[in-house]
Design an enzyme around this catalytic site. Structure first.
Site, PDB file in Angstrom:
ATOM      1  N   TYR A  39     -46.917-122.328 -12.401  1.00  0.00           N
ATOM      2  CA  TYR A  39     -45.846-123.171 -11.838  1.00  0.00           C
ATOM      3  C   TYR A  39     -45.682-124.431 -12.711  1.00  0.00           C
ATOM      4  O   TYR A  39     -44.596-124.975 -12.832  1.00  0.00           O
ATOM      5  CB  TYR A  39     -46.148-123.520 -10.380  1.00  0.00           C
TER       6      TYR A  39
ATOM      7  N   LYS B 112     -42.211-131.201  -8.488  1.00  0.00           N
ATOM      8  CA  LYS B 112     -42.269-131.176  -7.013  1.00  0.00           C
ATOM      9  C   LYS B 112     -43.116-132.328  -6.477  1.00  0.00           C
ATOM     10  O   LYS B 112     -42.821-132.872  -5.406  1.00  0.00           O
ATOM     11  CB  LYS B 112     -42.794-129.838  -6.495  1.00  0.00           C
TER      12      LYS B 112
HETATM   13  O1  0WE Z   1     -39.531-123.672  -7.351  1.00  0.00           O
HETATM   14  C1  0WE Z   1     -39.614-122.490  -7.587  1.00  0.00           C
HETATM   15  C2  0WE Z   1     -38.879-121.901  -8.785  1.00  0.00           C
HETATM   16  C3  0WE Z   1     -37.817-122.786  -9.337  1.00  0.00           C
HETATM   17  C4  0WE Z   1     -37.340-122.383 -10.716  1.00  0.00           C
HETATM   18  C5  0WE Z   1     -37.125-121.073 -11.091  1.00  0.00           C
HETATM   19  C6  0WE Z   1     -36.676-120.772 -12.366  1.00  0.00           C
HETATM   20  C7  0WE Z   1     -36.485-119.359 -12.844  1.00  0.00           C
HETATM   21  C8  0WE Z   1     -35.457-119.273 -13.950  1.00  0.00           C
HETATM   22  C9  0WE Z   1     -37.092-123.381 -11.631  1.00  0.00           C
HETATM   23  N1  0WE Z   1     -36.652-123.109 -12.878  1.00  0.00           N
HETATM   24  C10 0WE Z   1     -36.427-121.834 -13.245  1.00  0.00           C
HETATM   25  N2  0WE Z   1     -35.987-121.615 -14.516  1.00  0.00           N
HETATM   26  C11 0WE Z   1     -35.547-120.401 -14.919  1.00  0.00           C
HETATM   27  O2  0WE Z   1     -35.180-120.221 -16.098  1.00  0.00           O
HETATM   28  N3  0WE Z   1     -40.389-121.699  -6.779  1.00  0.00           N
HETATM   29  C12 0WE Z   1     -41.123-122.307  -5.694  1.00  0.00           C
HETATM   30  C13 0WE Z   1     -40.561-120.239  -6.984  1.00  0.00           C
HETATM   31  C14 0WE Z   1     -41.709-120.035  -7.897  1.00  0.00           C
HETATM   32  O3  0WE Z   1     -41.556-120.151  -9.225  1.00  0.00           O
HETATM   33  C15 0WE Z   1     -42.794-119.942  -9.803  1.00  0.00           C
HETATM   34  C16 0WE Z   1     -43.732-119.713  -8.809  1.00  0.00           C
HETATM   35  C17 0WE Z   1     -43.043-119.778  -7.566  1.00  0.00           C
HETATM   36  C18 0WE Z   1     -43.618-119.605  -6.209  1.00  0.00           C
HETATM   37  C19 0WE Z   1     -43.166-119.953 -11.147  1.00  0.00           C
HETATM   38  C20 0WE Z   1     -44.479-119.701 -11.487  1.00  0.00           C
HETATM   39  C21 0WE Z   1     -45.416-119.490 -10.495  1.00  0.00           C
HETATM   40  C22 0WE Z   1     -45.062-119.497  -9.146  1.00  0.00           C
END
Ligand code: 0WE
Length: 259
Positions: free
Chosen positions: A159, A166
Site C-alpha cells: 500500500y 491516508k
Molecule cells: O486506497 C486504495 C487504492 C487506491 C488507489 C488505487 C490505484 C490503482 C490504479 C490509488 N491509486 C491507484 N493508482 C492506480 O494506478 N485501496 C484501499 C485499495 C487497495 O489498494 C492497495 C491495497 C488496497 C486494499 C494497494 C496495495 C495493497 C493493498
C-alpha cells in the site's frame, strides 16, 4: 412519502463506474431524496459518470482536477449555482498513486510521486472542505465524508505511499472537524476493507487480500460497496449530528484483530 434526504443537496467526487464506492453512496443518498452533483476525473470516464448521474436526475456533472485550486473553485462555483448557494453533503472518494508505487518497496518512492499521491489523496479533502464551507454555512451546517484505509495506520504490504497519504488524510479529518465544527459542519471518514472496484482490480494480489479478510476478520466475509453506502448514509445524516472527527470501520471487524 417523506424520505430522509428530501431537500438535501450533495456533491459526490470519485465516481468512475457503477462499482465505485462513491456510486454506492450516491445511490443510497439519491434513493433517500437527495439532489446530487457529480465530478469525474478525465474524459475516459465521462460517459459512464454522465449515465449514472442521469439515472438519478443529477443537475450537474463536471470534470474536476483536484490538483488545481482553480478547478476546485470553478466546480464549487457551479455547485453553488446549481443548488441556490447551498450544500449539505460532500462525499470525497478520491485517491491516486502511480501504479508502480503500489508494488515493490516504499523506500523507492520518488519525491515527485510521493507528493502526487498526497496532493490527490489528502490535500484534495482540504481544498474541497474550504470551498464547501461557505455553501454549507449558508445552510446552517453540513456533513463531509471521505474514504480511508487501515494502511494509513499500519503497514499493509504494497500500500506504500497510499498509506502515508491516508495518514495525512486521517489527520486532516480531525483538523477540519475542529475548524468547521463551530459552523456545524461535520467531517468524518469511513475505513473500508478491500472492495472490488476499478481501482482495486488493477492491483496485483487483490483477491488474496479479500481471502485474508474472509479468513481473519471476526465476521469472515468480504466487504461490498453497498456496505459502505449504508454506513455513509448514517454519517451523512442528522442521526450522526454529534459525530465528527472520527473513522467508522466497515471492514468485517478486521481492524480489531492482532493476528
Ligand atoms: O486506497 C486504495 C487504492 C487506491 C488507489 C488505487 C490505484 C490503482 C490504479 C490509488 N491509486 C491507484 N493508482 C492506480 O494506478 N485501496 C484501499 C485499495 C487497495 O489498494 C492497495 C491495497 C488496497 C486494499 C494497494 C496495495 C495493497 C493493498
Amino acid at each position: 412519502m417523506t424520505r430522509p434526504y428530501d431537500g438535501k443537496r450533495g456533491l459526490v467526487l470519485g465516481v468512475a463506474n457503477r462499482r465505485s464506492i462513491a456510486w454506492a453512496i450516491a445511490k443510497r443518498l439519491a434513493d433517500g431524496g437527495a439532489a446530487l452533483a457529480f465530478t469525474y476525473q478525465g474524459e475516459r470516464i465521462e460517459k459512464s459518470v454522465r449515465e449514472l448521474a442521469g439515472s438519478v436526475s443529477s443537475p450537474l456533472v463536471t470534470d474536476c482536477d483536484v490538483r488545481s485550486d482553480d478547478d476546485v473553485r470553478r466546480v464549487f462555483d457551479k455547485v453553488g449555482q446549481a443548488f441556490d448557494g447551498g450544500l449539505d453533503l460532500l462525499v470525497h472518494s478520491v485517491a491516486f498513486a502511480a501504479a508502480e508505487d503500489l508494488e515493490g518497496r516504499f523506500t523507492d518512492t520518488p519525491r515527485e510521486r510521493f507528493w502526487l499521491a498526497l496532493d490527490v489523496s489528502a490535500y484534495s479533502l482540504v481544498s474541497c472542505a474550504r470551498a464547501a464551507e461557505p455553501l454549507m454555512e449558508s445552510r446552517g451546517g453540513g456533513s463531509i465524508l471521505t474514504m480511508t484505509y487501515l494502511g494509513g495506520e499500519r503497514a499493509v504490504p504494497h500500500y506504500n505511499v497510499m498509506g502515508v497519504a491516508k495518514a495525512a488524510l486521517d489527520a486532516s479529518v480531525r483538523y477540519l472537524a475542529w475548524d468547521l465544527g463551530p459552523k456545524n459542519i461535520r467531517v468524518n471518514a469511513i475505513s473500508a476493507g478491500p472492495v472490488r472496484t476499478l481501482s482495486a482490480r488493477s492491483i496485483a494480489g487483490f483477491p488474496t487480500m479479500e481471502a485474508i479478510v474472509e479468513e481473519r476478520s471476526p465476521l469472515h466475509r468480504h466487504i461490498e460497496a453497498d456496505d459502505v453506502g449504508a454506513a455513509a448514509t448514517f454519517l451523512l445524516s442528522d442521526d450522526a449530528k454529534n459525530v465528527t472527527g472520527t473513522t467508522l470501520y466497515v471492514d468485517s471487524g478486521y481492524h480489531a484483530m492482532g493476528m
